[in-house]
Scaffold this motif. Sequence first.
Motif, short mmCIF file in Angstrom:
data_model
loop_
_atom_site.label_atom_id
_atom_site.label_comp_id
_atom_site.label_asym_id
_atom_site.label_seq_id
_atom_site.Cartn_x
_atom_site.Cartn_y
_atom_site.Cartn_z
N ASN A 82 -14.10 141.90 29.10
CA ASN A 82 -14.74 142.34 27.86
C ASN A 82 -16.18 142.83 28.04
OD1 ASN A 82 -15.72 139.76 28.43
ND2 ASN A 82 -15.71 139.09 26.30
N THR A 83 -16.46 143.40 29.19
CA THR A 83 -17.81 143.90 29.47
C THR A 83 -18.24 144.94 28.44
OG1 THR A 83 -17.48 143.50 31.82
CG2 THR A 83 -19.29 144.95 31.22
N ALA A 84 -17.36 145.91 28.14
CA ALA A 84 -17.70 146.98 27.19
C ALA A 84 -17.94 146.40 25.80
CB ALA A 84 -16.59 148.02 27.16
N GLU A 85 -17.11 145.45 25.40
CA GLU A 85 -17.25 144.83 24.08
C GLU A 85 -18.59 144.08 23.97
OE1 GLU A 85 -15.26 141.12 21.67
OE2 GLU A 85 -14.01 142.22 23.10
N LEU A 86 -18.94 143.32 25.00
CA LEU A 86 -20.21 142.60 24.99
C LEU A 86 -21.39 143.56 24.99
CD1 LEU A 86 -19.39 139.70 27.49
CD2 LEU A 86 -19.76 139.51 25.01
N ALA A 87 -21.25 144.67 25.71
CA ALA A 87 -22.31 145.68 25.72
C ALA A 87 -22.53 146.23 24.31
CB ALA A 87 -21.97 146.79 26.69
N ARG A 88 -21.45 146.52 23.62
CA ARG A 88 -21.56 147.02 22.24
C ARG A 88 -22.19 145.98 21.32
NH1 ARG A 88 -16.66 149.12 23.49
NH2 ARG A 88 -15.52 147.42 22.49
N GLU A 89 -21.75 144.73 21.44
CA GLU A 89 -22.27 143.65 20.58
C GLU A 89 -23.76 143.42 20.77
OE1 GLU A 89 -20.31 139.90 21.05
OE2 GLU A 89 -18.33 140.76 20.67
N ARG A 95 -23.61 147.83 32.67
CA ARG A 95 -24.23 147.40 33.93
C ARG A 95 -25.15 146.20 33.70
NH1 ARG A 95 -23.79 145.62 38.23
NH2 ARG A 95 -25.45 145.79 39.71
N ALA A 96 -25.89 146.21 32.58
CA ALA A 96 -26.76 145.08 32.26
C ALA A 96 -25.94 143.81 32.03
CB ALA A 96 -27.61 145.38 31.03
N ILE A 97 -24.81 143.94 31.36
CA ILE A 97 -23.93 142.79 31.14
C ILE A 97 -23.45 142.26 32.48
CG2 ILE A 97 -21.71 142.03 30.17
CD1 ILE A 97 -23.87 142.52 28.04
N GLN A 98 -23.05 143.14 33.38
CA GLN A 98 -22.58 142.73 34.70
C GLN A 98 -23.67 141.99 35.47
OE1 GLN A 98 -21.41 146.56 36.15
NE2 GLN A 98 -19.36 146.47 35.25
#
Length: 119
Positions: A82-89, A95-98
Amino acid sequence: MKRDSHLAHKSSELLREMVDLLTQSVAENSQLAPEVARLVAQEATDQVAIRWGGSHFYLPKDHYRIVTEQHRAIYDKFDGHNTAELARETGLTERAIQRIVKRVRESDRAMRQGDLFNA
Protein backbone atom coordinates in the motif's frame (compact mmCIF):
# COMPACT_ATOMS: atom_id res chain seq x y z
CA MET A 1 50.83 24.59 23.45
CA LYS A 2 48.79 25.85 20.51
CA ARG A 3 47.09 22.46 20.14
CA ASP A 4 46.03 22.47 23.82
CA SER A 5 44.56 25.94 23.38
CA HIS A 6 42.63 24.80 20.31
CA LEU A 7 41.25 21.75 22.17
CA ALA A 8 40.22 23.89 25.13
CA HIS A 9 38.39 26.25 22.78
CA LYS A 10 36.60 23.33 21.08
CA SER A 11 35.62 21.88 24.46
CA SER A 12 34.24 25.20 25.63
CA GLU A 13 32.38 25.56 22.34
CA LEU A 14 30.81 22.11 22.77
CA LEU A 15 29.69 22.87 26.32
CA ARG A 16 28.26 26.26 25.31
CA GLU A 17 26.35 24.63 22.48
CA MET A 18 25.05 21.98 24.87
CA VAL A 19 23.81 24.68 27.25
CA ASP A 20 22.11 26.48 24.35
CA LEU A 21 20.41 23.31 23.06
CA LEU A 22 19.25 22.27 26.52
CA THR A 23 18.02 25.78 27.30
CA GLN A 24 15.93 25.81 24.16
CA SER A 25 14.55 22.34 24.83
CA VAL A 26 13.70 23.03 28.46
CA ALA A 27 12.07 26.37 27.59
CA GLU A 28 9.99 24.81 24.80
CA ASN A 29 8.91 21.80 26.84
CA SER A 30 8.17 23.37 30.19
CA GLN A 31 6.58 26.42 31.68
CA LEU A 32 9.84 27.62 33.17
CA ALA A 33 10.98 31.18 32.62
CA PRO A 34 13.82 31.43 30.08
CA GLU A 35 16.36 32.40 32.75
CA VAL A 36 15.37 29.39 34.87
CA ALA A 37 15.54 27.12 31.81
CA ARG A 38 19.09 28.36 31.24
CA LEU A 39 20.05 27.60 34.85
CA VAL A 40 18.65 24.07 34.50
CA ALA A 41 20.55 23.62 31.24
CA GLN A 42 23.77 24.93 32.78
CA GLU A 43 23.45 22.59 35.76
CA ALA A 44 22.81 19.58 33.50
CA THR A 45 25.80 20.50 31.34
CA ASP A 46 27.98 20.96 34.43
CA GLN A 47 27.00 17.48 35.64
CA VAL A 48 27.86 15.94 32.26
CA ALA A 49 31.21 17.75 32.25
CA ILE A 50 31.97 16.62 35.82
CA ARG A 51 30.99 13.01 35.13
CA TRP A 52 32.50 12.53 31.67
CA GLY A 53 34.81 15.50 31.23
CA GLY A 54 38.17 14.51 29.81
CA SER A 55 36.86 11.13 28.67
CA HIS A 56 36.64 9.91 25.15
CA PHE A 57 33.31 8.23 24.65
CA TYR A 58 30.86 7.25 21.96
CA LEU A 59 27.52 9.02 22.08
CA PRO A 60 24.99 6.63 20.55
CA LYS A 61 22.02 7.76 18.53
CA ASP A 62 18.67 7.16 20.16
CA HIS A 63 17.20 5.09 17.34
CA TYR A 64 13.71 4.86 18.72
CA ARG A 65 13.26 8.56 19.41
CA ILE A 66 14.65 9.58 16.04
CA VAL A 67 11.65 8.01 14.37
CA THR A 68 8.80 10.49 14.55
CA GLU A 69 5.27 9.61 15.52
CA GLN A 70 4.16 10.23 11.94
CA HIS A 71 6.76 7.82 10.64
CA ARG A 72 5.71 5.23 13.19
CA ALA A 73 2.05 5.63 12.12
CA ILE A 74 3.00 5.21 8.44
CA TYR A 75 5.03 2.13 9.25
CA ASP A 76 2.21 0.65 11.32
CA LYS A 77 -0.21 1.07 8.37
CA PHE A 78 2.27 -0.30 5.84
CA ASP A 79 1.37 -3.81 4.66
CA GLY A 80 3.92 -4.23 1.88
CA HIS A 81 1.48 -3.39 -0.90
CA ASN A 82 0.00 0.00 0.00
CA THR A 83 2.87 2.40 -0.68
CA ALA A 84 0.84 4.44 -3.21
CA GLU A 85 -2.16 4.62 -0.88
CA LEU A 86 -0.02 5.83 2.04
CA ALA A 87 1.64 8.39 -0.23
CA ARG A 88 -1.77 9.77 -1.19
CA GLU A 89 -2.97 9.83 2.44
CA THR A 90 0.10 11.65 3.72
CA GLY A 91 0.91 13.87 0.75
CA LEU A 92 4.36 12.30 0.49
CA THR A 93 5.96 10.61 -2.48
CA GLU A 94 6.07 6.85 -2.76
CA ARG A 95 9.84 7.04 -2.49
CA ALA A 96 9.48 8.99 0.78
CA ILE A 97 7.15 6.30 2.14
CA GLN A 98 9.69 3.62 1.18
CA ARG A 99 12.49 5.52 2.96
CA ILE A 100 10.34 5.96 6.08
CA VAL A 101 9.46 2.27 6.16
CA LYS A 102 13.11 1.34 5.76
CA ARG A 103 14.22 3.77 8.48
CA VAL A 104 11.62 2.57 11.00
CA ARG A 105 12.41 -1.08 10.20
CA GLU A 106 16.11 -0.41 10.79
CA SER A 107 15.33 1.45 13.99
CA ASP A 108 13.22 -1.42 15.28
CA ARG A 109 15.94 -3.91 14.37
CA ALA A 110 18.55 -1.83 16.22
CA MET A 111 16.29 -1.68 19.28
CA ARG A 112 15.77 -5.46 19.27
CA GLN A 113 19.45 -6.24 18.83
CA GLY A 114 20.61 -3.87 21.51
CA ASP A 115 24.24 -3.13 22.23
CA LEU A 116 26.32 -6.26 21.65
CA PHE A 117 29.19 -4.90 23.73
CA ASN A 118 27.19 -3.97 26.82
CA ALA A 119 24.84 -6.93 27.06
